[in-house]
Scaffold this motif. Structure first.
Motif, PDB file in Angstrom:
ATOM      1  N   THR A  46     -26.489  -8.723  -3.357  1.00 23.18           N
ATOM      2  CA  THR A  46     -26.190  -7.443  -2.869  1.00 23.18           C
ATOM      3  C   THR A  46     -25.216  -6.571  -3.348  1.00 23.18           C
ATOM      4  N   ASP A  47     -24.408  -7.468  -4.047  1.00 25.99           N
ATOM      5  CA  ASP A  47     -23.026  -6.777  -4.649  1.00 25.99           C
ATOM      6  C   ASP A  47     -22.830  -7.440  -5.958  1.00 25.99           C
ATOM      7  N   GLU A 200     -32.862  -5.809  -8.393  1.00 25.01           N
ATOM      8  CA  GLU A 200     -31.652  -4.998  -8.464  1.00 25.01           C
ATOM      9  C   GLU A 200     -30.589  -5.365  -9.593  1.00 25.01           C
ATOM     10  N   PHE A 317     -30.755  -2.469   0.084  1.00 23.28           N
ATOM     11  CA  PHE A 317     -31.084  -0.814   0.274  1.00 23.28           C
ATOM     12  C   PHE A 317     -32.032  -0.356   1.328  1.00 23.28           C
ATOM     13  N   GLU A 362     -27.022   1.576   2.375  1.00 19.18           N
ATOM     14  CA  GLU A 362     -26.867   0.368   1.762  1.00 19.18           C
ATOM     15  C   GLU A 362     -26.276  -0.856   2.942  1.00 19.18           C
ATOM     16  N   ASP A 363     -26.261  -2.048   2.166  1.00 18.10           N
ATOM     17  CA  ASP A 363     -25.692  -3.062   2.822  1.00 18.10           C
ATOM     18  C   ASP A 363     -26.629  -3.525   4.263  1.00 18.10           C
ATOM     19  N   PHE A 377     -27.543   8.104  -6.124  1.00 16.70           N
ATOM     20  CA  PHE A 377     -28.279   6.790  -6.140  1.00 16.70           C
ATOM     21  C   PHE A 377     -29.710   7.021  -6.981  1.00 16.70           C
TER      22      PHE A 377
END
Length: 389
Positions: A46-47, A200, A317, A362-363, A377
Motif C-alpha cells: 500500500t506504500d 497498484e 484506496f 487512502e490508507d 489522484f
C-alpha cells in the motif's frame, strides 16, 4: 450541490482487523460507526513511495532493459530489470499497456520478479538464476510448468513473457476483465485471488519504466493518454465514474469540510465504479434527523449522502459515490470490476440538484482523515475528472 461533513473518527485498518464482514456497517456523512471487512485479495503493498503521476504519459515510449533502473521500495535492480524485459516483450508483440500491468503483477505474485530455479527440477540450478523455488516443476518469472517449454526456455525471461502474452491474447475480452481474473485465465493458479493486490504497484512500475504508460487506455482501438471514461479502462485499472465536469471542489476555502468533488450530470446518468474492488457499504445514509428518506430528492442542509456506495480497491484506496437516484445496484461484500455500473446519478440526501459527489480515501481510512483530492489522484491514473464547462 452537496455538503458532506463526515465526523472525524478513529482510522480503520481494514485489512488487518477483519476475518469476515461485520453485521453493522458504518453510516457516513453525518453519523459515526465502524465496520471491518474480509478483503484479503485487495491487501498487499500500500506504500511504494512512488507517485503514479511521476512520469508524463508518452504513448510511444520505448522501454530499455539496460542502464539505471528506477527506485521502487521492496523491489531491487534485478527485479525492475526483469519487469522491463516483460514490458519490452509486450511492446514488441504490440500488446496494449493494460497487458503489461497484468503481466508484471502476475510475475510479482509468482516469483517477486525473480528468475527462479527449482530444487526439484533437474538442471534448473545449473542455469543462471536469481533464487531457488520448490513449487511442483515450476521455474522462471511466471513459475511456468513443464508444458510451457523446456527448463532453459522457461528460465529465459523473454521467452516466459512471450508465452504469457500469447495465452493472454487468446482470452476473449481480457482487456475489460479485472486483473486477477485475466491473470487467472492464463495461470490457472491454486490461489486465483492473489494477483489483485499487486495491481497498484505493478501500475507504478509500468509508469516508471515505460513513460507513464499505465495512464494509457484503448479508445476506439487507438492508445490515448489520460482519457479513460465511459467504461474505458486505463492500463492502471481505473476509469472516471461519470463523464461530467467537476463543479464544487475538494476542501475549498468556502467548504473546508467538503471531502470530495461534485460532478454535474443529468439524473439517471450511469455511475461506474472507478476501479475493481469490493463493496464496503451500499445503503441509504440517514439525514440530519436520522430519517432514511433517500427515495425522494434532497435539499441543502438536509444532511447525508442519500443512496451511496463505498468500494475498497487495491493499494488501500476507497472510493465513495453519493446522491444516487435509487437503491444502488450492488451489495456490501460484492466484488465489482472497473467500469461496472453501480447506480445512477440523482439528488438524494444533502443535495440541491442532480450530481455525483465522488470521494477518494487512502490508507483504508473511510473517515475524513483519509480523504484526498480526487482530481490529481484520478489524473495520475489516466482517468481524469473533466473541468466543468
Amino acid at each position: 450541490m452537496s455538503d458532506e461533513t463526515p465526523p472525524r473518527r478513529r482510522q480503520l485498518r481494514l485489512g488487518a482487523l477483519a476475518t469476515a464482514l461485520t453485521a453493522t456497517l458504518a453510516l457516513l456523512c453525518c453519523t459515526g460507526g465502524a465496520g471491518a471487512f474480509f478483503l484479503t485479495e485487495l491487501g498487499g503493498e500500500t506504500d511504494t513511495g512512488m507517485a503514479l503521476a511521476s512520469q508524463d504519459c508518452k504513448e510511444n515510449y520505448q522501454v530499455t532493459v539496460v542502464g539505471e533502473m528506477p527506485q521502487v521500495p521492496q523491489y531491487g535492480d534485478r527485479q525492475l530489470r526483469n519487469a522491463a524485459r516483460i514490458i519490452k516483450v509486450g511492446q514488441e508483440m504490440k500488446v496494449p499497456p493494460r497487458g503489461w500491468v497484468i503481466a508484471v503483477a502476475t510475475a510479482m505474485q509468482e516469483s517477486r520478479l525473480l528468475n527462479l530455479a527449482n530444487r526439484t527440477v533437474r538442471d534448473s540450478e545449473g542455469i543462471p538464476n536469481e533464487g531457488i523455488g520448490a513449487d511442483h516443476d515450476s521455474v522462471g518469472l511466471f513459475q511456468q510448468r513443464a508444458g510451457w517449454g523446456t527448463v532453459k526456455q522457461r528460465m529465459t525471461p523473454e521467452y516466459a513473457a512471450r508465452k504469457f502474452y500469447e495465452k493472454l491474447l487468446k482470452v476473449s475480452g481480457w482487456e475489460e476483465m479485472s486483473l486477477t481474473r485475466a491473470a487467472q485465465k492464463v495461470q490457472v493458479s491454486a490461489f486465483p485471488d492473489a494477483y489483485a493486490k499487486h495491481e497498484e504497484t505493478a501500475a507504478r512500475i509500468v509508469n516508471a519504466l515505460a513513460g507513464g504508460a499505465a495512464r494509457i487506455a484503448l479508445i476506439g482501438g487507438r492508445q490515448a493518454c489520460d482519457n479513460a471514461d465511459g467504461g474505458q479502462i486505463a492500463a492502471s485499472g481505473w476509469t472516471a465514474p461519470i463523464p461530467g465536469g467537476v463543479g464544487s471542489g475538494f476542501q475549498t476555502a468556502h467548504r473546508p469540510s467538503h471531502n470530495g468533488v461534485d460532478i454535474g450530470a443529468r439524473k439517471g446518468t450511469d455511475i461506474r465504479v472507478a476501479a475493481t474492488g469490493r463493496v464496503l457499504v451500499s445503503r441509504c445514509d440517514p439525514d440530519n434527523r436520522g430519517r432514511l428518506t433517500c427515495n425522494v430528492d434532497g435539499w441543502p442542509n438536509k444532511g447525508g449522502c442519500g443512496w451511496f456506495v463505498d468500494v475498497l480497491h487495491a493499494g488501500g484506496f476507497i472510493t465513495r459515490y453519493c446522491h444516487m437516484v435509487s437503491r444502488p445496484r450492488v451489495k456490501a461484500g460484492q466484488v465489482v470490476e472497473a467500469g461496472a455500473v453501480i447506480g445512477e446519478v440523482g439528488s438524494s440526501g444533502n443535495s440541491s440538484g442532480p450530481h455525483l459527489h465522488f470521494e477518494v480515501h487512502e490508507d483504508e481510512d473511510r473517515s475524513s482523515r483519509g480523504a484526498i483530492d480526487p482530481v490529481p489522484f484520478m489524473r495520475s491514473r489516466g482517468a481524469p475528472l473533466k473541468d466543468a464547462e
